[in-house]
Design a protein around this motif. Structure first.
Motif, PDB file in Angstrom:
ATOM      1  N   GLY A  45      15.824 -31.780 -62.738  1.00 33.63           N
ATOM      2  CA  GLY A  45      16.066 -30.698 -63.691  1.00 33.63           C
ATOM      3  C   GLY A  45      16.790 -31.114 -64.953  1.00 33.63           C
ATOM      4  N   ARG A  46      17.295 -32.326 -65.007  1.00 35.16           N
ATOM      5  CA  ARG A  46      17.979 -32.777 -66.221  1.00 35.16           C
ATOM      6  C   ARG A  46      16.978 -32.994 -67.355  1.00 35.16           C
ATOM      7  NH1 ARG A  46      20.661 -38.121 -65.086  1.00 35.16           N
ATOM      8  NH2 ARG A  46      18.933 -38.317 -63.604  1.00 35.16           N
ATOM      9  N   PRO A  47      17.390 -32.700 -68.593  1.00 40.32           N
ATOM     10  CA  PRO A  47      16.471 -32.910 -69.722  1.00 40.32           C
ATOM     11  C   PRO A  47      16.116 -34.381 -69.876  1.00 40.32           C
ATOM     12  CG  PRO A  47      18.330 -31.526 -70.362  1.00 40.32           C
ATOM     13  CD  PRO A  47      18.664 -32.107 -69.017  1.00 40.32           C
ATOM     14  N   ARG A  48      14.898 -34.641 -70.307  1.00 41.56           N
ATOM     15  CA  ARG A  48      14.431 -36.008 -70.510  1.00 41.56           C
ATOM     16  C   ARG A  48      14.161 -36.236 -71.988  1.00 41.56           C
ATOM     17  NH1 ARG A  48       9.266 -37.780 -67.223  1.00 41.56           N
ATOM     18  NH2 ARG A  48      10.839 -38.143 -65.600  1.00 41.56           N
ATOM     19  N   TRP A  49      14.596 -37.396 -72.499  1.00 41.90           N
ATOM     20  CA  TRP A  49      14.300 -37.777 -73.868  1.00 41.90           C
ATOM     21  C   TRP A  49      12.913 -38.420 -73.930  1.00 41.90           C
ATOM     22  CZ3 TRP A  49      17.696 -36.374 -77.566  1.00 41.90           C
ATOM     23  CH2 TRP A  49      19.034 -36.172 -77.208  1.00 41.90           C
ATOM     24  N   PRO A  50      12.138 -38.178 -74.970  1.00 41.99           N
ATOM     25  CA  PRO A  50      10.899 -38.953 -75.149  1.00 41.99           C
ATOM     26  C   PRO A  50      11.269 -40.399 -75.444  1.00 41.99           C
ATOM     27  CG  PRO A  50      11.344 -37.637 -77.099  1.00 41.99           C
ATOM     28  CD  PRO A  50      12.356 -37.214 -76.065  1.00 41.99           C
ATOM     29  N   SER A  51      10.434 -41.330 -75.051  1.00 42.11           N
ATOM     30  CA  SER A  51      10.750 -42.739 -75.263  1.00 42.11           C
ATOM     31  C   SER A  51      10.605 -43.106 -76.737  1.00 42.11           C
ATOM     32  CB  SER A  51       9.820 -43.618 -74.424  1.00 42.11           C
ATOM     33  OG  SER A  51       8.504 -43.599 -74.952  1.00 42.11           O
ATOM     34  N   THR A  52      11.370 -44.122 -77.151  1.00 42.98           N
ATOM     35  CA  THR A  52      11.265 -44.588 -78.539  1.00 42.98           C
ATOM     36  C   THR A  52       9.875 -45.150 -78.805  1.00 42.98           C
ATOM     37  OG1 THR A  52      12.247 -46.701 -77.839  1.00 42.98           O
ATOM     38  CG2 THR A  52      13.724 -45.061 -78.802  1.00 42.98           C
ATOM     39  N   GLU A  53       9.252 -45.732 -77.779  1.00 43.18           N
ATOM     40  CA  GLU A  53       7.902 -46.261 -77.946  1.00 43.18           C
ATOM     41  C   GLU A  53       6.897 -45.158 -78.238  1.00 43.18           C
ATOM     42  OE1 GLU A  53       4.571 -49.008 -75.602  1.00 43.18           O
ATOM     43  OE2 GLU A  53       6.340 -48.269 -74.542  1.00 43.18           O
ATOM     44  N   SER A  54       7.001 -44.040 -77.490  1.00 45.95           N
ATOM     45  CA  SER A  54       6.066 -42.943 -77.715  1.00 45.95           C
ATOM     46  C   SER A  54       6.283 -42.326 -79.091  1.00 45.95           C
ATOM     47  CB  SER A  54       6.203 -41.885 -76.619  1.00 45.95           C
ATOM     48  OG  SER A  54       7.484 -41.286 -76.634  1.00 45.95           O
ATOM     49  N   LEU A  55       7.546 -42.217 -79.524  1.00 43.74           N
ATOM     50  CA  LEU A  55       7.822 -41.676 -80.859  1.00 43.74           C
ATOM     51  C   LEU A  55       7.264 -42.603 -81.943  1.00 43.74           C
ATOM     52  CD1 LEU A  55      11.472 -40.297 -80.557  1.00 43.74           C
ATOM     53  CD2 LEU A  55       9.341 -38.997 -80.707  1.00 43.74           C
ATOM     54  N   ALA A  56       7.442 -43.889 -81.753  1.00 46.81           N
ATOM     55  CA  ALA A  56       6.925 -44.842 -82.743  1.00 46.81           C
ATOM     56  C   ALA A  56       5.409 -44.745 -82.856  1.00 46.81           C
ATOM     57  CB  ALA A  56       7.339 -46.262 -82.353  1.00 46.81           C
ATOM     58  N   LYS A  57       4.726 -44.584 -81.722  1.00 46.79           N
ATOM     59  CA  LYS A  57       3.268 -44.469 -81.736  1.00 46.79           C
ATOM     60  C   LYS A  57       2.831 -43.173 -82.414  1.00 46.79           C
ATOM     61  CE  LYS A  57       2.183 -47.387 -77.761  1.00 46.79           C
ATOM     62  NZ  LYS A  57       1.552 -47.453 -76.422  1.00 46.79           N
ATOM     63  N   VAL A  58       3.574 -42.093 -82.195  1.00 48.03           N
ATOM     64  CA  VAL A  58       3.252 -40.813 -82.827  1.00 48.03           C
ATOM     65  C   VAL A  58       3.410 -40.906 -84.336  1.00 48.03           C
ATOM     66  CG1 VAL A  58       4.163 -38.489 -83.162  1.00 48.03           C
ATOM     67  CG2 VAL A  58       3.668 -39.296 -80.861  1.00 48.03           C
ATOM     68  N   LEU A  59       4.495 -41.519 -84.800  1.00 52.22           N
ATOM     69  CA  LEU A  59       4.708 -41.652 -86.243  1.00 52.22           C
ATOM     70  C   LEU A  59       3.617 -42.507 -86.866  1.00 52.22           C
ATOM     71  CD1 LEU A  59       8.598 -42.116 -86.467  1.00 52.22           C
ATOM     72  CD2 LEU A  59       7.255 -40.019 -86.636  1.00 52.22           C
ATOM     73  N   HIS A  60       3.234 -43.577 -86.188  1.00 49.01           N
ATOM     74  CA  HIS A  60       2.170 -44.435 -86.706  1.00 49.01           C
ATOM     75  C   HIS A  60       0.836 -43.688 -86.764  1.00 49.01           C
ATOM     76  CE1 HIS A  60      -0.101 -48.082 -87.521  1.00 49.01           C
ATOM     77  NE2 HIS A  60      -0.931 -47.760 -86.539  1.00 49.01           N
ATOM     78  N   ALA A  61       0.556 -42.904 -85.724  1.00 46.51           N
ATOM     79  CA  ALA A  61      -0.733 -42.207 -85.649  1.00 46.51           C
ATOM     80  C   ALA A  61      -0.853 -41.106 -86.692  1.00 46.51           C
ATOM     81  CB  ALA A  61      -0.926 -41.622 -84.250  1.00 46.51           C
ATOM     82  N   THR A  62       0.264 -40.471 -87.044  1.00 45.22           N
ATOM     83  CA  THR A  62       0.229 -39.362 -88.001  1.00 45.22           C
ATOM     84  C   THR A  62       0.578 -39.792 -89.417  1.00 45.22           C
ATOM     85  OG1 THR A  62       2.543 -38.785 -87.511  1.00 45.22           O
ATOM     86  CG2 THR A  62       0.821 -37.681 -86.215  1.00 45.22           C
ATOM     87  N   GLY A  63       1.128 -41.003 -89.559  1.00 48.91           N
ATOM     88  CA  GLY A  63       1.545 -41.459 -90.884  1.00 48.91           C
ATOM     89  C   GLY A  63       2.862 -40.871 -91.324  1.00 48.91           C
ATOM     90  N   ALA A  64       3.556 -40.180 -90.422  1.00 48.48           N
ATOM     91  CA  ALA A  64       4.851 -39.589 -90.762  1.00 48.48           C
ATOM     92  C   ALA A  64       5.929 -40.668 -90.780  1.00 48.48           C
ATOM     93  CB  ALA A  64       5.212 -38.502 -89.760  1.00 48.48           C
ATOM     94  N   THR A  65       6.900 -40.498 -91.649  1.00 53.99           N
ATOM     95  CA  THR A  65       8.015 -41.434 -91.702  1.00 53.99           C
ATOM     96  C   THR A  65       9.108 -40.991 -90.733  1.00 53.99           C
ATOM     97  OG1 THR A  65       9.178 -40.220 -93.437  1.00 53.99           O
ATOM     98  CG2 THR A  65       7.543 -41.868 -94.136  1.00 53.99           C
ATOM     99  N   LEU A  66       9.991 -41.922 -90.399  1.00 51.46           N
ATOM    100  CA  LEU A  66      11.121 -41.575 -89.541  1.00 51.46           C
ATOM    101  C   LEU A  66      12.012 -40.548 -90.229  1.00 51.46           C
ATOM    102  CD1 LEU A  66      12.693 -42.057 -86.927  1.00 51.46           C
ATOM    103  CD2 LEU A  66      13.847 -43.984 -88.068  1.00 51.46           C
TER     104      LEU A  66
END
Length: 214
Positions: A45-66
């Motif tokens: 039940g504890r909240p989970r953070w998305p991984s830095t790897e998944s965030l990096a892939k999402v930013l690359h795929a959408t072209g969004a900057t950090l």
């Protein structure tokens, strides 16, 4: 920074690219269930953070900057005014006009010929529209003359700033305080104005405010 802020930013980024959370994951080369609600908590039940790897892939795929993603996390605005996308023109009317007949179809999408147009940064939702604020009822969050972009298809969560239309034609911009299976509770931005509570059957639609020119 809170867990829900990160997940909300991911959902918003997905919506701005015309995708669901699953669609965003697939575009990033991740398992389609990576961002599902069931993956946002640990088994205990504890909240989970998305991984830095998944965030990096999402930013690359959408072209969004950090930096742009951080803006989404902060909730200050959902779109960067320096968006990498070319602008497009979207329909614009005054908020006071929005309750009149002929501006929205039964699904809550903008229709008719009474709209002006405004050129703003690209929005993933092709049914997005803009409203111009009038009066002081939404101060200090929105002031007279501010313009907000509204997305009918963006995901909505408690605490979001939204535009609500009732089945009786009343349109208002509020903060979503709570939504249950039966009722919707709305909080006014200006403490001098009352909060509202409606039966869900009395609400025609709720759309999320994703950007404001201030």
């Amino acid at each position: 920074m809170k867990h829900e802020d990160i997940w909300r930013a991911i959902d918003t980024l997905a919506a701005e690219n015309g995708l669901s959370a699953s669609g965003l994951a697939k575009r990033a080369g991740l398992d389609a269930t990576t961002f599902n609600p069931s993956k946002r908590c640990m088994p205990d039940g504890r909240p989970r953070w998305p991984s830095t790897e998944s965030l990096a892939k999402v930013l690359h795929a959408t072209g969004a900057t950090l930096e742009a993603f951080s803006t989404l996390v902060s909730g200050a605005r959902a779109l960067s005014s320096a968006s990498r996308h070319p602008g497009r023109r979207i329909p614009l009317i005054g908020l006071a006009q929005a309750g009149s007949d002929g501006f929205f179809d039964d699904g809550g999408y903008p229709v008719g010929g009474g709209w002006d147009e405004v050129s703003l940064p690209e929005v993933g939702d092709l049914n997005a529209y803009a409203l111009e604020v009038s009066g002081d009822s939404m101060e200090p969050v929105f002031r007279d003359g501010d313009m907000v972009i509204v997305s009918p298809n963006a995901p909505i969560r408690r605490g979001d700033r939204v535009v609500v239309r009732t089945v009786h034609g009343e349109v208002m911009a509020k903060q979503l305080a709570r939504r249950s299976a039966r009722r919707v509770e709305l909080r006014s931005f200006n403490p001098a104005h009352p909060d509202y509570s409606f039966d869900l059957s009395d609400v025609a639609w709720i759309h999320r405010i994703i950007w404001a020119s201030q």
